[in-house]
Design a protein around this motif. Sequence first.
Motif, mmCIF file in Angstrom:
data_model
loop_
_atom_site.group_PDB
_atom_site.id
_atom_site.type_symbol
_atom_site.label_atom_id
_atom_site.label_comp_id
_atom_site.label_asym_id
_atom_site.label_seq_id
_atom_site.Cartn_x
_atom_site.Cartn_y
_atom_site.Cartn_z
ATOM 1 N N ARG A 140 0.833 -1.202 0.000
ATOM 2 C CA ARG A 140 0.000 0.000 0.000
ATOM 3 C C ARG A 140 0.871 1.256 0.000
ATOM 4 O O ARG A 140 0.652 2.184 -0.768
ATOM 5 N N VAL A 141 1.883 1.289 0.875
ATOM 6 C CA VAL A 141 2.735 2.469 0.993
ATOM 7 C C VAL A 141 3.525 2.691 -0.292
ATOM 8 O O VAL A 141 3.622 3.820 -0.790
ATOM 9 N N HIS A 142 4.057 1.622 -0.861
ATOM 10 C CA HIS A 142 4.820 1.771 -2.103
ATOM 11 C C HIS A 142 3.924 2.223 -3.257
ATOM 12 O O HIS A 142 4.373 2.984 -4.127
ATOM 13 N N ALA A 143 2.670 1.781 -3.265
ATOM 14 C CA ALA A 143 1.732 2.231 -4.304
ATOM 15 C C ALA A 143 1.492 3.737 -4.200
ATOM 16 O O ALA A 143 1.447 4.443 -5.210
ATOM 17 N N VAL A 144 1.357 4.242 -2.974
ATOM 18 C CA VAL A 144 1.157 5.681 -2.768
ATOM 19 C C VAL A 144 2.402 6.456 -3.211
ATOM 20 O O VAL A 144 2.299 7.462 -3.925
#
Length: 198
Positions: free
Chosen positions: A93-97
């Motif tokens: 999730r964090v890497h997608a953001v």
Amino acid sequence: MSHATTAEEMPAYKRERRKRIVRAAMAMLDEQDYEEIRIAAVAQRAEVALGTLYRYFSSKEHLYAVVLQEWLAHLGSAEPPPGRLPDERIRARVHAVIDAFARQPRFFKVLMLLYSSNDREVETIRAAIGANAHRLLAEDMHVLGSPTTGDAARMLWSIVSNQLLNAAFHDGSYAEVHRIADVYIGLLPDQIRKTEQA
């Protein structure tokens, strides 16, 4: 029309017109910096009168707060593949953001500009954006238990935001944003890296 009226409360034709304005504003932010965008040009691109645009949005800041909120909502709706361990879901999730803001740094710059706005509509949307970011991270971190979950989610969002600020405004590296996020996730308690209990 009151600006406090939510999109869901509008008749269908007004919701469609509002969507058209938001899409036009988003497309223009894809092409140029926020400071270069004229609100009259957004209205022209959306094929509405300028006065009509202002019936939906109190200001340029308000319009772009909505643009950012909708862009982030679409981003947040993408769920990591099922069956991943908690730390893998958080990383995904964090890497997608981070990747989304790396592809569209103008959107992050708008988010930062909105923090200086005194417009009440913008303040409400900005608070909702932050709450949604915390909620999504907290959902993935729920294995930590309350109140640790909320605190860890806030800290991670703060760290990522700070590093994105450096990348967007000070020629920092997005690879470094990823690295710092991974370091923080690696510091979380061991239960975040264990399979969730059924």
